[in-house]
Write a protein that holds these residues in place. Structure first.
Motif, PDB file in Angstrom:
ATOM      1  N   PRO A  61      70.881 -33.455  -9.604  1.00 42.73           N
ATOM      2  CA  PRO A  61      71.999 -32.584  -9.988  1.00 42.73           C
ATOM      3  C   PRO A  61      73.179 -33.390 -10.529  1.00 42.73           C
ATOM      4  CG  PRO A  61      71.873 -32.767  -7.613  1.00 42.73           C
ATOM      5  CD  PRO A  61      70.703 -33.519  -8.158  1.00 42.73           C
ATOM      6  N   SER A  73      75.732 -28.987 -10.783  1.00 38.12           N
ATOM      7  CA  SER A  73      74.876 -28.364 -11.779  1.00 38.12           C
ATOM      8  C   SER A  73      73.432 -28.788 -11.533  1.00 38.12           C
ATOM      9  CB  SER A  73      75.331 -28.779 -13.175  1.00 38.12           C
ATOM     10  OG  SER A  73      74.492 -28.218 -14.139  1.00 38.12           O
ATOM     11  N   PHE A  74      72.590 -27.809 -11.200  1.00 39.79           N
ATOM     12  CA  PHE A  74      71.182 -28.058 -10.939  1.00 39.79           C
ATOM     13  C   PHE A  74      70.376 -27.865 -12.223  1.00 39.79           C
ATOM     14  CE2 PHE A  74      72.996 -26.672  -6.893  1.00 39.79           C
ATOM     15  CZ  PHE A  74      72.560 -27.684  -6.053  1.00 39.79           C
ATOM     16  N   THR A  75      69.125 -28.268 -12.209  1.00 37.39           N
ATOM     17  CA  THR A  75      68.267 -28.099 -13.376  1.00 37.39           C
ATOM     18  C   THR A  75      67.686 -26.696 -13.461  1.00 37.39           C
ATOM     19  OG1 THR A  75      66.386 -28.960 -12.142  1.00 37.39           O
ATOM     20  CG2 THR A  75      67.647 -30.534 -13.469  1.00 37.39           C
ATOM     21  N   GLY A  76      67.768 -25.928 -12.399  1.00 37.64           N
ATOM     22  CA  GLY A  76      67.273 -24.551 -12.373  1.00 37.64           C
ATOM     23  C   GLY A  76      67.976 -23.789 -11.276  1.00 37.64           C
ATOM     24  N   PRO A  77      67.680 -22.489 -11.131  1.00 33.42           N
ATOM     25  CA  PRO A  77      68.282 -21.722 -10.034  1.00 33.42           C
ATOM     26  C   PRO A  77      67.938 -22.361  -8.685  1.00 33.42           C
ATOM     27  CG  PRO A  77      67.179 -20.263 -11.580  1.00 33.42           C
ATOM     28  CD  PRO A  77      66.822 -21.657 -11.982  1.00 33.42           C
ATOM     29  N   ALA A  78      68.917 -22.394  -7.798  1.00 33.27           N
ATOM     30  CA  ALA A  78      68.731 -23.094  -6.531  1.00 33.27           C
ATOM     31  C   ALA A  78      69.418 -22.353  -5.394  1.00 33.27           C
ATOM     32  CB  ALA A  78      69.291 -24.501  -6.636  1.00 33.27           C
ATOM     33  N   THR A 100      72.777 -20.079  -6.356  1.00 31.57           N
ATOM     34  CA  THR A 100      73.227 -19.961  -7.738  1.00 31.57           C
ATOM     35  C   THR A 100      72.748 -18.683  -8.406  1.00 31.57           C
ATOM     36  OG1 THR A 100      71.310 -21.160  -8.587  1.00 31.57           O
ATOM     37  CG2 THR A 100      73.254 -22.455  -8.016  1.00 31.57           C
ATOM     38  N   ASN A 102      70.721 -16.554 -10.767  1.00 32.49           N
ATOM     39  CA  ASN A 102      69.974 -16.884 -11.983  1.00 32.49           C
ATOM     40  C   ASN A 102      70.606 -18.043 -12.743  1.00 32.49           C
ATOM     41  OD1 ASN A 102      68.063 -14.913 -11.536  1.00 32.49           O
ATOM     42  ND2 ASN A 102      69.259 -13.348 -12.592  1.00 32.49           N
ATOM     43  N   GLN A 103      71.758 -18.503 -12.299  1.00 30.29           N
ATOM     44  CA  GLN A 103      72.438 -19.589 -12.985  1.00 30.29           C
ATOM     45  C   GLN A 103      72.070 -20.925 -12.351  1.00 30.29           C
ATOM     46  OE1 GLN A 103      76.587 -18.746 -13.094  1.00 30.29           O
ATOM     47  NE2 GLN A 103      76.334 -16.769 -14.070  1.00 30.29           N
ATOM     48  N   THR A 104      72.662 -21.995 -12.864  1.00 34.91           N
ATOM     49  CA  THR A 104      72.354 -23.332 -12.332  1.00 34.91           C
ATOM     50  C   THR A 104      73.576 -24.046 -11.787  1.00 34.91           C
ATOM     51  OG1 THR A 104      72.654 -24.316 -14.520  1.00 34.91           O
ATOM     52  CG2 THR A 104      70.431 -23.594 -13.939  1.00 34.91           C
ATOM     53  N   SER A 126      64.233 -24.981  -5.334  1.00 28.99           N
ATOM     54  CA  SER A 126      64.223 -24.439  -6.684  1.00 28.99           C
ATOM     55  C   SER A 126      62.772 -24.141  -7.028  1.00 28.99           C
ATOM     56  CB  SER A 126      64.819 -25.437  -7.671  1.00 28.99           C
ATOM     57  OG  SER A 126      64.886 -24.883  -8.960  1.00 28.99           O
TER      58      SER A 126
END
Length: 139
Positions: A61, A73-78, A100, A102-104, A126
């Motif tokens: 992240p 900021s993650f690479t996908g929803p977490a 998060t 649907n966001q990251t 994730s």
């Protein structure tokens, strides 16, 4: 002044010094060691696998400090937890829930935390994979 008085005075000062150091040592908080050492030892392999999963999936992240908010900021929803660990005092540790949707991006408010060095421990899921990431921060 004769030698007897000087020796007695020196011994008295030395004994006061030793007593003051004893009192000081008993006043220091006893959280210098990890109380969950055994439990963490048992779960070491699971944590190591989660850390290796971050490297394998390139899921590290991005962490940015923006005033009183830490943006992760993650690479996908977490979803998971973020734990701020204060090296100097375990009493100041604080945990946040991460979700998060649907966001990251996860925003963590750090306005109540003391300024200085912190250890951030992120543990999240994730997809169907679990991850663990650690980083030092200066707030």
């Amino acid at each position: 002044m004769n030698w007897g008085k000087g020796l007695i005075t020196g011994m008295a000062i030395f004994m006061l010094f030793i007593l003051s150091m004893c009192f000081y040592m008993f006043r220091i908080p006893a959280d210098e060691y990890d109380h969950q050492y055994y439990e963490k030892g048992l779960s070491f392999n699971a944590d190591f696998a989660k850390e290796q999963q971050v490297l394998k999936d390139h899921a590290q992240p991005q962490i940015l400090l923006d005033g009183e908010i830490v943006n992760v900021s993650f690479t996908g929803p977490a979803f998971g937890t973020a734990k701020f660990i204060r090296p100097s005092s375990a009493a100041q540790d604080k945990s946040f829930a991460i979700e998060t949707g649907n966001q990251t991006l996860a925003k963590l408010p750090v306005s109540g935390l003391a300024k200085g060095r912190w250890h951030l421990l992120l543990q999240w899921q994730s997809g169907k994979k679990q991850y663990l990431y650690q980083q030092e921060l200066n707030l």
